[in-house]
Enzyme design. Structure first.
Site, PDB file in Angstrom:
ATOM      1  CB  SER A 182      -0.940   0.001   1.198  1.00 10.47           C
ATOM      2  OG  SER A 182      -0.204  -0.118   2.391  1.00 10.47           O
ATOM      3  CG  HIS A 210      -4.073  -1.154  -1.570  1.00 12.94           C
ATOM      4  ND1 HIS A 210      -4.672   0.068  -1.808  1.00 12.94           N
ATOM      5  CD2 HIS A 210      -3.744  -1.158  -0.254  1.00 12.94           C
ATOM      6  CE1 HIS A 210      -4.697   0.783  -0.693  1.00 12.94           C
ATOM      7  NE2 HIS A 210      -4.146   0.060   0.271  1.00 12.94           N
ATOM      8  CE  LYS A 242      -7.526  -0.101   1.669  1.00 11.57           C
ATOM      9  NZ  LYS A 242      -6.690  -1.043   2.392  1.00 11.57           N
TER      10      LYS A 242
HETATM   11  C1  LIG Z   1      -6.776  -1.339   3.805  1.00  6.27           C
HETATM   12  C2  LIG Z   1      -6.186  -2.658   4.113  1.00  6.27           C
HETATM   13  C3  LIG Z   1      -6.797  -3.518   5.025  1.00  6.27           C
HETATM   14  C4  LIG Z   1      -8.003  -3.106   5.817  1.00  6.27           C
HETATM   15  O1  LIG Z   1      -9.185  -3.186   5.083  1.00  6.27           O
HETATM   16  P1  LIG Z   1     -10.512  -2.498   5.672  1.00  6.27           P
HETATM   17  O2  LIG Z   1     -11.610  -3.150   4.958  1.00  6.27           O
HETATM   18  O3  LIG Z   1     -10.386  -1.044   5.429  1.00  6.27           O
HETATM   19  O4  LIG Z   1     -10.525  -2.820   7.147  1.00  6.27           O
HETATM   20  C5  LIG Z   1      -6.242  -4.773   5.215  1.00  6.27           C
HETATM   21  N1  LIG Z   1      -5.121  -5.159   4.559  1.00  6.27           N
HETATM   22  C6  LIG Z   1      -4.502  -4.344   3.692  1.00  6.27           C
HETATM   23  C7  LIG Z   1      -3.282  -4.834   2.965  1.00  6.27           C
HETATM   24  C8  LIG Z   1      -5.010  -3.068   3.439  1.00  6.27           C
HETATM   25  O5  LIG Z   1      -4.393  -2.262   2.570  1.00  6.27           O
END
Ligand SMILES: *Cc1c(COP(=O)(O)O)cnc(C)c1O
Length: 395
Positions: A182, A210, A242
């Site tokens: 990320s 992502h 996301k």
């Molecule tokens: C954003 C993210 C999460 C968390 O996801 P949410 O649904 O926002 O709780 C978990 N793992 C990774 C790699 C992320 O980038």
């Protein structure tokens, strides 16, 4: 003397303030779109994870509203008691078919998915080997287990192999990695990692938060991108928060994975099921990405254009190969100042410094979406050029 609450709060906050780590979130005055109002200013939004523009997409809103009207505001219970609505199971079947996996389970968020799955699968005597740059929710999930924990150098399959050789066990072996990282926007080399894992009988666990909705055909994810479909020794987890525009998490893989998680994953067992409107939006999202191929095409056209133009202007995008496009500033003060100046130019992009990223690599992280127009990106590029020259990052 007993510590008072106000004493604790003010001590913690002043620590954060003096180390420059106190966060003051900006506030959006409208829906999360490529162009929106933030803190009263019209901006091009390069700060969201809204890869496909689904956060405010008309077809998703329509289905969310329909599910809200038919199924209600809330699910009414945890999934295992009386909260499993037909629509939850339909979403899970749709996800398993989309991912080409034996089963899929939907949880409340990507964060709780890592806690639930890692906390359920791993036991004392097991071995888990995790990439050095894995997401905080993986690190927290691993804290819940008594498995032996090792960390391999970021994206380094040789280092992973060394650790597998040195830590032989009869227990379950699990290799854990983000699919897309990320902060840098680089890909886990799953071809190499899965090959090494298989050589030692280890299972590979990919958090594709992502990568889902971004990588692979129709956004099927990083595992699909590398051609490892329908593999029982690969577990795919990720977020529905996301690219998919709503909120939630999923775990997809082996046919028996879902049933074990239903019985054992604590965030699943002890937290109320997702509300119907969220489920409706997600069902529509997975339909829409397959119905409208221009979404993925625009996401990637925009990604390639923005990266190429930033490089042409002299910025360092740190080798990223996904819509996550970091711009290197080095020192955190420079990144934060650049973010502030960009905002004045009508561009919303967030600066990140240590401890979120390593020292000396403070950056602004931009995320390009399918919803950005060329005019949006050109406005952002013009602002970058101006700010980069002012701060003497480019000449
Ligand atoms: C954003 C993210 C999460 C968390 O996801 P949410 O649904 O926002 O709780 C978990 N793992 C990774 C790699 C992320 O980038």
């Amino acid at each position: 003397m007993t510590t008072s609450l106000s004493g604790r709060l003010s001590a913690e906050l002043s620590n954060l303030r003096s180390s420059g780590l106190l966060i003051k979130p900006r506030v959006l005055d409208g829906a999360n779109r490529a162009r929106t109002r933030v803190d009263g200013r019209e901006v091009v939004n390069l700060a969201s994870n809204n890869y496909l523009g689904f956060a405010d997409h008309p077809r998703l809103k329509e289905k969310a509203a329909a599910y809200l009207r038919e199924w209600g505001v809330g699910a009414g219970a945890v999934r295992t008691i009386a909260g499993t609505l037909r629509i939850h199971e339909e979403l899970e079947q749709q996800l398993a078919a989309f991912k080409h996996t034996g089963s899929a389970l939907v949880l409340h968020s990507g964060f709780t998915t890592n806690q639930g799955v890692l906390g359920t699968l791993l036991k004392e005597g097991d071995l888990v080997i995790s990439d050095a740059l894995n997401h905080a929710s993986i690190i927290d999930g691993l804290r819940l287990t008594k498995a032996t924990k090792k960390v391999y150098k970021h994206a380094d399959a040789d280092d992973l192999e060394r650790l597998l050789q040195e830590n032989e066990t009869d227990g379950l072996k699990l290799v854990v990695t983000d699919g897309v990282f990320s902060m840098d926007g680089d890909l886990a080399p799953l071809d190499k990692l899965i090959a090494v894992a298989r050589k030692y009988g280890a299972v590979t666990y990919v958090d594709d938060a992502h990568g889902s909705g971004v990588m692979g055909k129709d956004g099927r994810g990083t595992v699909h991108h590398f051609g490892f479909e329908n593999a029982d020794d690969v577990i795919q987890v990720g977020t529905l928060s996301k690219a998919w525009g709503g909120v939630g998490g999923y775990a997809a893989g082996h046919a028996d994975l879902r049933e074990l998680l239903i019985n054992r994953a604590r965030p699943y067992l002890f937290s109320t099921a997702q509300p119907p409107a969220v489920v409706g939006g997600l069902v529509a999202a997975i339909e829409e990405v397959q119905r409208d191929p221009s979404l993925m095409r625009r996401l990637w056209d925009n990604t390639h254009y923005f990266k190429a133009e930033l490089s042409r202007l002299g910025f360092d995008t740190m080798g990223s190969v996904t819509p996550i496009t970091p711009v290197l500033f080095g020192e955190p003060e420079a990144a934060f100042e650049a973010s502030r100046l960009l905002f004045e130019e009508g561009v919303f992009a967030v600066g990140l410094g240590f401890p979120t990223v390593p020292r000396g690599s403070a950056r602004i992280r931009n995320i390009v979406t399918a919803e950005h127009t060329r005019a949006d990106l050109d406005q952002a590029l013009e602002a970058y050029d101006k700010v980069g020259r002012k701060l003497k990052i480019v000449g």
